[in-house]
Design a protein around this motif. Structure first.
Motif, PDB file in Angstrom:
ATOM      1  N   GLY A   1      12.661  29.894  35.615  1.00  0.00           N
ATOM      2  CA  GLY A   1      13.826  29.220  35.533  1.00  0.00           C
ATOM      3  C   GLY A   1      13.736  27.902  35.895  1.00  0.00           C
ATOM      4  O   GLY A   1      14.710  27.294  36.575  1.00  0.00           O
ATOM      5  N   CYS A   2      12.703  27.288  35.435  1.00  0.00           N
ATOM      6  CA  CYS A   2      12.229  25.927  35.890  1.00  0.00           C
ATOM      7  C   CYS A   2      13.307  24.780  35.495  1.00  0.00           C
ATOM      8  O   CYS A   2      13.104  23.591  36.048  1.00  0.00           O
ATOM      9  CB  CYS A   2      10.711  25.511  35.348  1.00  0.00           C
ATOM     10  SG  CYS A   2      10.716  25.193  33.840  1.00  0.00           S
TER      11      CYS A   2
ATOM     12  N   PRO B   1      12.480  19.946  38.141  1.00  0.00           N
ATOM     13  CA  PRO B   1      12.664  18.776  39.244  1.00  0.00           C
ATOM     14  C   PRO B   1      11.768  18.956  40.482  1.00  0.00           C
ATOM     15  O   PRO B   1      11.728  17.583  40.949  1.00  0.00           O
ATOM     16  CB  PRO B   1      14.007  18.870  39.445  1.00  0.00           C
ATOM     17  CG  PRO B   1      14.268  20.457  39.487  1.00  0.00           C
ATOM     18  CD  PRO B   1      13.353  20.794  38.078  1.00  0.00           C
TER      19      PRO B   1
ATOM     20  N   LEU C   1       8.389  28.212  33.917  1.00  0.00           N
ATOM     21  CA  LEU C   1       9.021  29.362  32.828  1.00  0.00           C
ATOM     22  C   LEU C   1      10.342  29.112  32.634  1.00  0.00           C
ATOM     23  O   LEU C   1      11.197  29.049  33.850  1.00  0.00           O
ATOM     24  CB  LEU C   1       8.541  30.696  33.082  1.00  0.00           C
ATOM     25  CG  LEU C   1       8.942  31.663  32.402  1.00  0.00           C
ATOM     26  CD1 LEU C   1       8.158  32.858  32.182  1.00  0.00           C
ATOM     27  CD2 LEU C   1      10.423  32.472  33.015  1.00  0.00           C
TER      28      LEU C   1
ATOM     29  N   GLY D   1      10.102  32.178  28.389  1.00  0.00           N
ATOM     30  CA  GLY D   1      10.371  33.637  28.846  1.00  0.00           C
ATOM     31  C   GLY D   1      11.544  33.922  29.799  1.00  0.00           C
ATOM     32  O   GLY D   1      12.223  32.880  30.134  1.00  0.00           O
ATOM     33  N   THR D   2      11.606  35.163  30.234  1.00  0.00           N
ATOM     34  CA  THR D   2      12.864  35.342  30.973  1.00  0.00           C
ATOM     35  C   THR D   2      12.275  36.108  32.221  1.00  0.00           C
ATOM     36  O   THR D   2      11.254  36.775  32.268  1.00  0.00           O
ATOM     37  CB  THR D   2      13.878  36.089  30.484  1.00  0.00           C
ATOM     38  OG1 THR D   2      13.362  37.404  30.343  1.00  0.00           O
ATOM     39  CG2 THR D   2      14.163  35.599  29.236  1.00  0.00           C
ATOM     40  N   VAL D   3      13.062  35.986  33.404  1.00  0.00           N
ATOM     41  CA  VAL D   3      12.477  36.540  34.714  1.00  0.00           C
ATOM     42  C   VAL D   3      12.462  38.214  34.490  1.00  0.00           C
ATOM     43  O   VAL D   3      11.552  38.752  35.403  1.00  0.00           O
ATOM     44  CB  VAL D   3      13.440  36.056  35.778  1.00  0.00           C
ATOM     45  CG1 VAL D   3      14.796  36.590  35.692  1.00  0.00           C
ATOM     46  CG2 VAL D   3      12.714  36.388  37.261  1.00  0.00           C
ATOM     47  N   ASP D   4      13.173  38.555  33.684  1.00  0.00           N
ATOM     48  CA  ASP D   4      13.160  40.180  33.327  1.00  0.00           C
ATOM     49  C   ASP D   4      11.809  40.915  33.230  1.00  0.00           C
ATOM     50  O   ASP D   4      11.582  42.085  33.193  1.00  0.00           O
ATOM     51  CB  ASP D   4      14.350  40.603  32.613  1.00  0.00           C
ATOM     52  CG  ASP D   4      15.743  39.763  32.605  1.00  0.00           C
ATOM     53  OD1 ASP D   4      16.460  39.899  33.598  1.00  0.00           O
ATOM     54  OD2 ASP D   4      15.657  38.701  31.673  1.00  0.00           O
TER      55      ASP D   4
ATOM     56  N   THR E   1      14.872  28.290  41.492  1.00  0.00           N
ATOM     57  CA  THR E   1      15.861  27.437  42.374  1.00  0.00           C
ATOM     58  C   THR E   1      17.067  27.624  41.573  1.00  0.00           C
ATOM     59  O   THR E   1      17.114  27.229  40.523  1.00  0.00           O
ATOM     60  CB  THR E   1      15.491  25.910  42.506  1.00  0.00           C
ATOM     61  OG1 THR E   1      15.074  25.372  41.401  1.00  0.00           O
ATOM     62  CG2 THR E   1      14.298  25.792  43.565  1.00  0.00           C
ATOM     63  N   GLN E   2      17.983  28.047  41.963  1.00  0.00           N
ATOM     64  CA  GLN E   2      19.455  28.286  41.594  1.00  0.00           C
ATOM     65  C   GLN E   2      19.288  28.879  40.157  1.00  0.00           C
ATOM     66  O   GLN E   2      19.981  28.623  39.206  1.00  0.00           O
ATOM     67  CB  GLN E   2      20.025  26.820  41.397  1.00  0.00           C
ATOM     68  CG  GLN E   2      20.132  25.884  42.369  1.00  0.00           C
ATOM     69  CD  GLN E   2      20.840  26.465  43.732  1.00  0.00           C
ATOM     70  OE1 GLN E   2      20.073  27.207  44.557  1.00  0.00           O
ATOM     71  NE2 GLN E   2      21.983  26.178  43.862  1.00  0.00           N
ATOM     72  N   VAL E   3      18.678  29.999  40.163  1.00  0.00           N
ATOM     73  CA  VAL E   3      18.612  30.788  39.010  1.00  0.00           C
ATOM     74  C   VAL E   3      19.075  32.204  39.169  1.00  0.00           C
ATOM     75  O   VAL E   3      19.640  32.886  38.294  1.00  0.00           O
ATOM     76  CB  VAL E   3      16.940  30.943  38.606  1.00  0.00           C
ATOM     77  CG1 VAL E   3      16.857  32.064  37.685  1.00  0.00           C
ATOM     78  CG2 VAL E   3      16.363  29.717  38.379  1.00  0.00           C
TER      79      VAL E   3
ATOM     80  N   HIS F   1      22.330  33.703  37.785  1.00  0.00           N
ATOM     81  CA  HIS F   1      22.792  33.911  36.436  1.00  0.00           C
ATOM     82  C   HIS F   1      21.882  35.255  35.889  1.00  0.00           C
ATOM     83  O   HIS F   1      21.956  35.484  34.741  1.00  0.00           O
ATOM     84  CB  HIS F   1      22.235  32.783  35.877  1.00  0.00           C
ATOM     85  CG  HIS F   1      22.586  31.516  36.166  1.00  0.00           C
ATOM     86  ND1 HIS F   1      23.979  31.189  35.962  1.00  0.00           N
ATOM     87  CD2 HIS F   1      22.242  30.271  36.958  1.00  0.00           C
ATOM     88  CE1 HIS F   1      24.185  29.908  36.407  1.00  0.00           C
ATOM     89  NE2 HIS F   1      23.192  29.463  37.081  1.00  0.00           N
ATOM     90  N   VAL F   2      21.309  35.992  36.838  1.00  0.00           N
ATOM     91  CA  VAL F   2      20.544  37.237  36.449  1.00  0.00           C
ATOM     92  C   VAL F   2      21.270  38.290  36.748  1.00  0.00           C
ATOM     93  O   VAL F   2      21.795  38.631  38.073  1.00  0.00           O
ATOM     94  CB  VAL F   2      18.993  37.144  37.373  1.00  0.00           C
ATOM     95  CG1 VAL F   2      18.417  38.520  36.972  1.00  0.00           C
ATOM     96  CG2 VAL F   2      18.412  35.888  36.822  1.00  0.00           C
TER      97      VAL F   2
ATOM     98  N   GLU G   1      27.572  27.256  33.923  1.00  0.00           N
ATOM     99  CA  GLU G   1      27.159  28.146  32.697  1.00  0.00           C
ATOM    100  C   GLU G   1      27.779  29.450  32.549  1.00  0.00           C
ATOM    101  O   GLU G   1      27.267  30.485  32.210  1.00  0.00           O
ATOM    102  CB  GLU G   1      25.608  28.215  33.308  1.00  0.00           C
ATOM    103  CG  GLU G   1      24.907  26.785  33.458  1.00  0.00           C
ATOM    104  CD  GLU G   1      23.553  27.226  33.923  1.00  0.00           C
ATOM    105  OE1 GLU G   1      22.730  28.236  33.523  1.00  0.00           O
ATOM    106  OE2 GLU G   1      22.984  26.245  34.560  1.00  0.00           O
TER     107      GLU G   1
END
Ligand SMILES: C[S@@+](CC[C@H](N)C(=O)[O-])C[C@H]1O[C@@H](n2cnc3c(N)ncnc32)[C@H](O)[C@@H]1O
Length: 202
Positions: free
Chosen positions: A25-26, A30, A44, A57-60, A75-77, A80-81, A113
């Motif tokens: 979730g880059c 930063p 990613l 891609g996605t973290v899943d 960071t800060q992802v 949202h998952v 978001e």
């Protein structure tokens, strides 16, 4: 104000990552600037106007073999998952045994978001999801304590134009001063956590 405590707590952890590092979730990458020269960095994310992924891609379902990375940053992802533990297990899968994970998640922050904003974490929630995903030796630090959290919420209202914007620096100074006097860290703007991928799979 929101980012100053986060950057201060996060920077040494990012600088400590070595080898092949995946940033999940880059966004606009930063924190890549803090990586050591020897780090082989892969960002990613999903495609979008606010992301610059090296790999889409996605973290899943991370498109990497087991044990591909020495370190993982996100960071800060995870707010949202939908299934944070399952996503963290996927992170553990692509880390080698003994590999390090560094994550940040918001503690106090308005919904953003939307509607893809599902969770806010306590220190204990962060420890729990990391443990359930197969990480050990977690350490969780507050980035911005009680007064930083209160001050930031006041400043967001000020910045929406409801009060005089000149008050923002004053709120920041007061909140920092109060937090430095030893205010509770059980409420935090964000949590910065590090942990080690255990030898066994979760
Ligand atoms: C608040 S932004 C943070 C971006 C960056 N990590 C940073 O700290 O500036 C959240 C990021 O998570 C990404 N994201 C959300 N859900 C994701 C998922 N399931 N898999 C991968 N990335 C995801 C979004 O695309 C976005 O880039």
């Amino acid at each position: 104000m929101h980012y100053e405590p986060l950057l201060r707590v996060l920077e040494p952890h990012v600088r400590s990552l070595r080898g092949a590092v995946l940033d999940v979730g880059c966004g606009m990458q930063p924190y890549r600037r803090w990586m050591r020269d020897e780090v082989v960095y892969t960002g990613l994310d999903r495609e979008g106007p606010l992301s610059r992924p090296d790999v889409v891609g996605t973290v899943d379902a991370l498109p990497f073999d087991d044990g591909s990375f020495d370190g993982l940053l996100s960071t800060q992802v995870f707010e949202h998952v939908g299934e944070p533990v399952a996503a963290l297990r996927e992170c553990a899968r692509v880390l080698r045994p003994g590999g390090r994970i560094v994550i940040t998640v918001p503690g106090v922050w308005p919904a953003h978001e939307v509607p893809y904003d599902y969770w806010r974490f306590t220190r204990y929630g962060v420890e729990r999801v990391l443990a359930d995903a197969g990480f050990v030796d977690s350490e969780v630090a507050a980035a911005g304590g009680f007064w930083a959290s209160v001050g930031q919420m006041v400043n967001l209202e000020i910045q929406r134009g409801r009060f005089a914007r000149d008050l923002v620096p004053l709120v920041n100074v007061c909140a920092s001063w109060l937090d430095r006097r030893g205010a509770s860290e059980e409420m935090a703007l964000a949590w910065v956590a590090t942990a080690t991928r255990s030898e066994a799979r979760a």
